[in-house]
Write an enzyme that holds these catalytic residues in place. Structure first.
Site, PDB file in Angstrom:
ATOM      1  N   HIS A   1      39.721 -20.826 -83.292  1.00  0.00           N
ATOM      2  CA  HIS A   1      38.331 -21.304 -83.171  1.00  0.00           C
ATOM      3  C   HIS A   1      37.675 -20.558 -82.006  1.00  0.00           C
ATOM      4  O   HIS A   1      37.358 -21.139 -80.972  1.00  0.00           O
ATOM      5  CB  HIS A   1      38.334 -22.809 -82.922  1.00  0.00           C
ATOM      6  CG  HIS A   1      37.020 -23.475 -83.173  1.00  0.00           C
ATOM      7  ND1 HIS A   1      35.870 -22.781 -83.516  1.00  0.00           N
ATOM      8  CD2 HIS A   1      36.653 -24.797 -83.132  1.00  0.00           C
ATOM      9  CE1 HIS A   1      34.882 -23.632 -83.675  1.00  0.00           C
ATOM     10  NE2 HIS A   1      35.320 -24.856 -83.446  1.00  0.00           N
TER      11      HIS A   1
ATOM     12  N   CYS B   1      36.441 -30.761 -77.460  1.00  0.00           N
ATOM     13  CA  CYS B   1      35.598 -29.993 -78.383  1.00  0.00           C
ATOM     14  C   CYS B   1      34.875 -30.873 -79.398  1.00  0.00           C
ATOM     15  O   CYS B   1      34.005 -30.368 -80.118  1.00  0.00           O
ATOM     16  CB  CYS B   1      36.421 -28.908 -79.071  1.00  0.00           C
ATOM     17  SG  CYS B   1      37.886 -29.523 -79.912  1.00  0.00           S
TER      18      CYS B   1
ATOM     19  N   ASP C   1      41.844 -32.612 -77.728  1.00  0.00           N
ATOM     20  CA  ASP C   1      41.235 -32.562 -79.056  1.00  0.00           C
ATOM     21  C   ASP C   1      41.867 -33.681 -79.881  1.00  0.00           C
ATOM     22  O   ASP C   1      42.855 -34.304 -79.462  1.00  0.00           O
ATOM     23  CB  ASP C   1      41.478 -31.183 -79.687  1.00  0.00           C
ATOM     24  CG  ASP C   1      40.662 -30.942 -80.950  1.00  0.00           C
ATOM     25  OD1 ASP C   1      39.793 -31.772 -81.276  1.00  0.00           O
ATOM     26  OD2 ASP C   1      40.898 -29.923 -81.630  1.00  0.00           O
TER      27      ASP C   1
ATOM     28  N   ARG D   1      33.466 -20.897 -92.022  1.00  0.00           N
ATOM     29  CA  ARG D   1      34.414 -21.935 -91.590  1.00  0.00           C
ATOM     30  C   ARG D   1      35.294 -22.252 -92.788  1.00  0.00           C
ATOM     31  O   ARG D   1      34.811 -22.738 -93.824  1.00  0.00           O
ATOM     32  CB  ARG D   1      33.659 -23.185 -91.121  1.00  0.00           C
ATOM     33  CG  ARG D   1      34.568 -24.390 -90.893  1.00  0.00           C
ATOM     34  CD  ARG D   1      33.840 -25.549 -90.258  1.00  0.00           C
ATOM     35  NE  ARG D   1      33.680 -25.336 -88.838  1.00  0.00           N
ATOM     36  CZ  ARG D   1      33.756 -26.301 -87.916  1.00  0.00           C
ATOM     37  NH1 ARG D   1      34.000 -27.547 -88.276  1.00  0.00           N
ATOM     38  NH2 ARG D   1      33.607 -26.026 -86.644  1.00  0.00           N
TER      39      ARG D   1
ATOM     40  N   ARG E   1      27.788 -24.510 -76.916  1.00  0.00           N
ATOM     41  CA  ARG E   1      28.079 -23.902 -78.217  1.00  0.00           C
ATOM     42  C   ARG E   1      26.867 -23.104 -78.690  1.00  0.00           C
ATOM     43  O   ARG E   1      27.000 -21.979 -79.193  1.00  0.00           O
ATOM     44  CB  ARG E   1      28.426 -24.994 -79.250  1.00  0.00           C
ATOM     45  CG  ARG E   1      29.758 -25.690 -79.036  1.00  0.00           C
ATOM     46  CD  ARG E   1      30.927 -24.741 -79.221  1.00  0.00           C
ATOM     47  NE  ARG E   1      30.891 -24.088 -80.509  1.00  0.00           N
ATOM     48  CZ  ARG E   1      31.371 -24.625 -81.642  1.00  0.00           C
ATOM     49  NH1 ARG E   1      31.916 -25.829 -81.618  1.00  0.00           N
ATOM     50  NH2 ARG E   1      31.321 -23.949 -82.773  1.00  0.00           N
TER      51      ARG E   1
ATOM     52  N   GLN F   1      34.308 -21.815 -80.213  1.00  0.00           N
ATOM     53  CA  GLN F   1      34.494 -22.949 -79.315  1.00  0.00           C
ATOM     54  C   GLN F   1      34.951 -22.479 -77.939  1.00  0.00           C
ATOM     55  O   GLN F   1      34.478 -22.966 -76.910  1.00  0.00           O
ATOM     56  CB  GLN F   1      35.527 -23.913 -79.901  1.00  0.00           C
ATOM     57  CG  GLN F   1      35.848 -25.107 -79.012  1.00  0.00           C
ATOM     58  CD  GLN F   1      34.655 -26.010 -78.810  1.00  0.00           C
ATOM     59  OE1 GLN F   1      34.075 -26.504 -79.774  1.00  0.00           O
ATOM     60  NE2 GLN F   1      34.266 -26.234 -77.562  1.00  0.00           N
TER      61      GLN F   1
END
Length: 308
Positions: A130, A265, A225, A103, A293, A133
């Site tokens: 991402h 998310c 988001d 990440r 996830r 996700q």
């Protein structure tokens, strides 16, 4: 199809074909149901330059459930945080680990890790994309509607990394993806063009607009988001008046399909991008989405490590 993923990197959602994603989602569903129980004695490394709750914990629990081990390579307590060249770090970790999730900020840094490593590298979030996700998002949508093709998905808010990957992943899987963002905050132009090109082959329709009501009309999925992503915290207060018309609330949801679900998310800023009533209401699938996830990432690791 998951056998084709063995040993590969997943740096962008488009590193996988629609057939491979479909197979991954089916595998994830089997893992979630407990009808498949692969095991391994592999070691996963987590190298996170950004804060994380769901990604860190879901990857860790997924690998522990498989019987493997996890090493948290926190940059603040390793040499990578003291300026060790990325290429050196990548080549050393390649000799210790079986798989590595990174990440970081720049997509280019992630790609450099892949270039200097032979083990599979997973994008656990960059400023551009991402993909992990989106795998969980697709699984949640498929669980709810038993299909992906033809579903209208509307993302409302900042055209960030999640929006970028939703456009590409949605186009690959035949969803109609609409993004409603203020004019100066829309998704990456090259990604929009790529999503439209993919959509021409899959039948996916892509819409980018600054009108959230138009975008949400007849949508089965409404997604949002935070308005300021990690690294943009200093801009958060200034963005609130710009993004206020893009809040997911009961009024906006009245324009969506009557059976529409709400996704986020996380983390959520209640009262900003989403109301408490929306995220806690009967239409919310946010907690199922968060759980997925773990299942989706477990399926990804099983596939990349060739465990089935």
């Amino acid at each position: 199809m998951v056998a084709t993923l063995k040993g590969r990197d997943v740096l962008r959602i488009t590193d996988m074909s629609s057939e491979e994603i479909s197979a991954l989602l089916n595998l994830s569903a089997q893992l979630k149901a407990g009808t498949l129980n692969p095991s391994c004695k592999k070691v996963l490394g987590l190298l996170f330059y950004k804060a994380s709750t769901r990604t860190r914990v879901s990857f860790t629990v997924a690998m522990y459930q498989l019987g493997g081990q996890v090493i948290d390579l926190n940059p603040s307590v390793t040499q990578v945080g003291r300026g060790e060249p990325l290429a050196d770090t990548a080549r050393v970790l390649d000799r210790y680990l079986d798989i590595l999730a990174v990440r970081t900020f720049k997509q280019e840094d992630l790609e450099a890790f892949a270039n200097y490593s032979r083990i599979p590298i997973i994008n656990a979030l960059t400023d551009l994309e991402h993909p992990c996700q989106i795998l969980a998002d697709l699984q949640t949508i498929q669980e709810t509607f038993q299909t992906l093709r033809g579903i209208n998905l509307t993302y409302v808010g900042d055209g960030n990394n999640v929006a970028n990957s939703l456009l590409l992943g949605g186009a690959l899987m035949g969803l109609n993806v609409r993004v409603a963002s203020p004019a100066n905050y829309q998704p990456d132009g090259e990604i929009v063009a790529s999503a439209k090109a993919i959509g021409e082959k899959t039948g996916s329709k892509i819409l980018i607009t600054d009108d959230p009501v138009t975008a949400v009309k007849d949508s089965q999925v409404v997604y949002t988001d935070v308005w300021a992503s990690m690294g943009q915290e200093s801009l958060a207060d200034a963005r609130i008046p710009i993004f206020q018309p893009y809040q997911v609330n009961e009024q906006l949801m009245s324009h969506a399909d009557k059976d529409a679900i709400i996704l986020h998310c996380l983390p959520a800023h209640r009262g900003e991008e989403i109301t408490d009533g929306a995220i806690e209401g009967v239409q919310s699938k946010v907690w199922e989405q968060a759980e997925n996830r773990m299942h989706a990432q477990k399926a990804l690791m099983v596939s990349l490590l060739g465990l089935i």
